[in-house]
Scaffold this motif. Structure first.
Motif, PDB file in Angstrom:
ATOM      1  N   ASN A  15      63.918 -85.181 -11.274  1.00  8.96           N
ATOM      2  CA  ASN A  15      63.977 -86.414 -12.073  1.00  8.96           C
ATOM      3  C   ASN A  15      64.452 -86.130 -13.482  1.00  8.96           C
ATOM      4  O   ASN A  15      65.262 -86.858 -14.051  1.00  8.96           O
ATOM      5  CB  ASN A  15      62.616 -87.100 -12.112  1.00  8.96           C
ATOM      6  N   ILE A  16      63.939 -85.051 -14.060  1.00  6.70           N
ATOM      7  CA  ILE A  16      64.350 -84.677 -15.408  1.00  6.70           C
ATOM      8  C   ILE A  16      65.832 -84.313 -15.415  1.00  6.70           C
ATOM      9  O   ILE A  16      66.587 -84.762 -16.270  1.00  6.70           O
ATOM     10  CB  ILE A  16      63.521 -83.479 -15.925  1.00  6.70           C
ATOM     11  N   TYR A  17      66.261 -83.517 -14.429  1.00  9.06           N
ATOM     12  CA  TYR A  17      67.665 -83.109 -14.405  1.00  9.06           C
ATOM     13  C   TYR A  17      68.583 -84.304 -14.217  1.00  9.06           C
ATOM     14  O   TYR A  17      69.613 -84.421 -14.874  1.00  9.06           O
ATOM     15  CB  TYR A  17      67.909 -82.099 -13.288  1.00  9.06           C
ATOM     16  N   GLU A 274      55.915 -78.877 -22.130  1.00  8.47           N
ATOM     17  CA  GLU A 274      55.384 -80.218 -22.414  1.00  8.47           C
ATOM     18  C   GLU A 274      56.091 -81.258 -21.538  1.00  8.47           C
ATOM     19  O   GLU A 274      56.830 -82.120 -22.017  1.00  8.47           O
ATOM     20  CB  GLU A 274      55.584 -80.563 -23.897  1.00  8.47           C
ATOM     21  N   ILE A 275      55.821 -81.189 -20.242  1.00 11.17           N
ATOM     22  CA  ILE A 275      56.538 -82.040 -19.301  1.00 11.17           C
ATOM     23  C   ILE A 275      56.262 -83.526 -19.528  1.00 11.17           C
ATOM     24  O   ILE A 275      57.077 -84.381 -19.188  1.00 11.17           O
ATOM     25  CB  ILE A 275      56.188 -81.645 -17.846  1.00 11.17           C
ATOM     26  N   LEU A 277      56.512 -85.152 -22.122  1.00 14.82           N
ATOM     27  CA  LEU A 277      57.515 -85.740 -23.009  1.00 14.82           C
ATOM     28  C   LEU A 277      58.593 -86.480 -22.213  1.00 14.82           C
ATOM     29  O   LEU A 277      59.173 -87.450 -22.685  1.00 14.82           O
ATOM     30  CB  LEU A 277      58.181 -84.663 -23.871  1.00 14.82           C
ATOM     31  N   GLU A 278      58.842 -85.993 -20.995  1.00 17.30           N
ATOM     32  CA  GLU A 278      59.849 -86.651 -20.163  1.00 17.30           C
ATOM     33  C   GLU A 278      59.431 -88.075 -19.824  1.00 17.30           C
ATOM     34  O   GLU A 278      60.261 -88.965 -19.663  1.00 17.30           O
ATOM     35  CB  GLU A 278      60.073 -85.837 -18.883  1.00 17.30           C
ATOM     36  N   GLN A 279      58.119 -88.289 -19.720  1.00 11.19           N
ATOM     37  CA  GLN A 279      57.609 -89.621 -19.438  1.00 11.19           C
ATOM     38  C   GLN A 279      57.545 -90.483 -20.698  1.00 11.19           C
ATOM     39  O   GLN A 279      57.710 -91.704 -20.637  1.00 11.19           O
ATOM     40  CB  GLN A 279      56.203 -89.516 -18.822  1.00 11.19           C
ATOM     41  N   LYS A 280      57.345 -89.859 -21.834  1.00  6.49           N
ATOM     42  CA  LYS A 280      57.172 -90.607 -23.084  1.00  6.49           C
ATOM     43  C   LYS A 280      58.490 -90.991 -23.738  1.00  6.49           C
ATOM     44  O   LYS A 280      58.572 -92.003 -24.441  1.00  6.49           O
ATOM     45  CB  LYS A 280      56.341 -89.785 -24.074  1.00  6.49           C
TER      46      LYS A 280
END
Length: 315
Positions: A15-17, A274-275, A277-280
């Motif tokens: 998802n991040i990529y 700090e994974i 952060l991807e949601q924030k």
């Protein structure tokens, strides 16, 4: 249970990529010398295509405006032709126009957009390039003081330079809202306080946050504090990480490594540290500075790689 945990982590990474890889922007310097010269335009657009660049950010528009007044539809056709060529023939999705003052956006960039009738000819992004955090430039006798601040403010300092920055963004937003063609507002930003970025976030669609380091392994740690400030104000604007290919930054690294590798390393460090952060935050790809430095790095590497070997015989 361990298998499920690994699966969840894998999904998060994918998802991040996917999020990071959706946008890839390139600053195009020296554009005044490129525009109108077929082989230089083609070389630029081939570079963008080969490196899967989605957006070109055009510098030098103030120089082009002197040669081909951008608000004059009878004289700005050379720029319109380039933009059409980039979008139609090379798959560039967006063209971003860079400027450093609201007056330039009013008199040149927006004037160009309103002069052209076809969507394929227009700028899609208004990009502000003004480093208000550079206190030397904003102080007495500094570049920003001499060119922008001294006639409008009582003092030349960071505080008033920041006011100029925000006022420019407000004007850019108004201009973008005036035109039927969809135009986004983005800004390059370096150092900032929580209060400053809260203010800026009210007027932009995207921030380009620089990570000027020598290797991508350092990049997340370099920008982490600033990303935390954005997360702390619950900002929903798009965030693009900005890498520089200057030799004192990642120029040497990019001689042998790809954009994708740099991006993968960044989000791997993010996932480790700090994974959440991807949601924030609303990450939206990466931005690269700049075209000439990349050309220099790649050509230098090519020359080194093709250099003939010398066999030394013992004397």
């Amino acid at each position: 249970m361990k298998t499920l945990k690994k699966f969840i982590i894998l999904i998060c990474l994918l998802n991040i990529y996917f999020t990071f890889s959706t946008e890839r922007e390139l600053y195009v310097d020296n554009f005044s010398n490129i525009l109108g010269t077929y082989h230089l335009e083609t070389e630029l657009l081939e570079f963008a295509k080969n490196h899967e660049i989605n957006t070109l950010i055009l510098y030098d528009l103030h120089k082009i405006n002197k040669r081909f007044p951008l608000g004059d539809e009878t004289k700005n056709g050379v720029l319109a032709s380039f933009i059409v060529k980039a979008k139609v023939e090379y798959g560039i999705q967006k063209i971003s126009a860079s400027g450093e003052s609201s007056d330039f956006f009013i008199n040149a960039i927006h004037a160009y957009n309103t002069s052209r009738t076809k969507t394929s000819e227009k700028f899609d992004i208004y990009n502000l390039e003004y480093e208000y955090w550079d206190e030397e430039s904003s102080s007495n006798n500094g570049y920003y003081c001499k060119n922008y601040l001294k006639d409008s403010y009582e003092k030349c300092n960071r505080e008033n330079s920041f006011k100029f920055y925000v006022e420019s963004l407000i004007t850019m937003r108004r201009l973008a809202d005036e035109i039927a063609h969809p135009v986004k507002v983005e800004a390059y930003i370096g150092k900032f306080t929580e209060k400053e970025v809260q203010n800026v976030s009210d007027h932009v669609d995207r921030l380009l946050i620089h990570a000027y380091v020598k290797t991508p392994q350092e990049s997340f740690h370099y920008v982490k504090n600033r990303l935390d400030l954005l997360a702390g104000i619950d900002s929903k604007i798009q965030v693009s990480i900005l890498y520089s290919s200057e030799m004192n930054f990642m120029g040497k690294w990019f001689k042998t490594q790809s954009f994708q590798t740099a991006e993968e390393i960044f989000f791997k460090e993010l996932e480790k540290e700090e994974i959440e952060l991807e949601q924030k935050l609303n990450f939206k790809g990466f931005t690269y500075y700049n075209y000439s430095y990349f050309q220099y790095s790649l050509k230098r590497f090519k020359n080194q790689r093709n250099r003939p070997k010398i066999n030394y015989s013992p004397q």
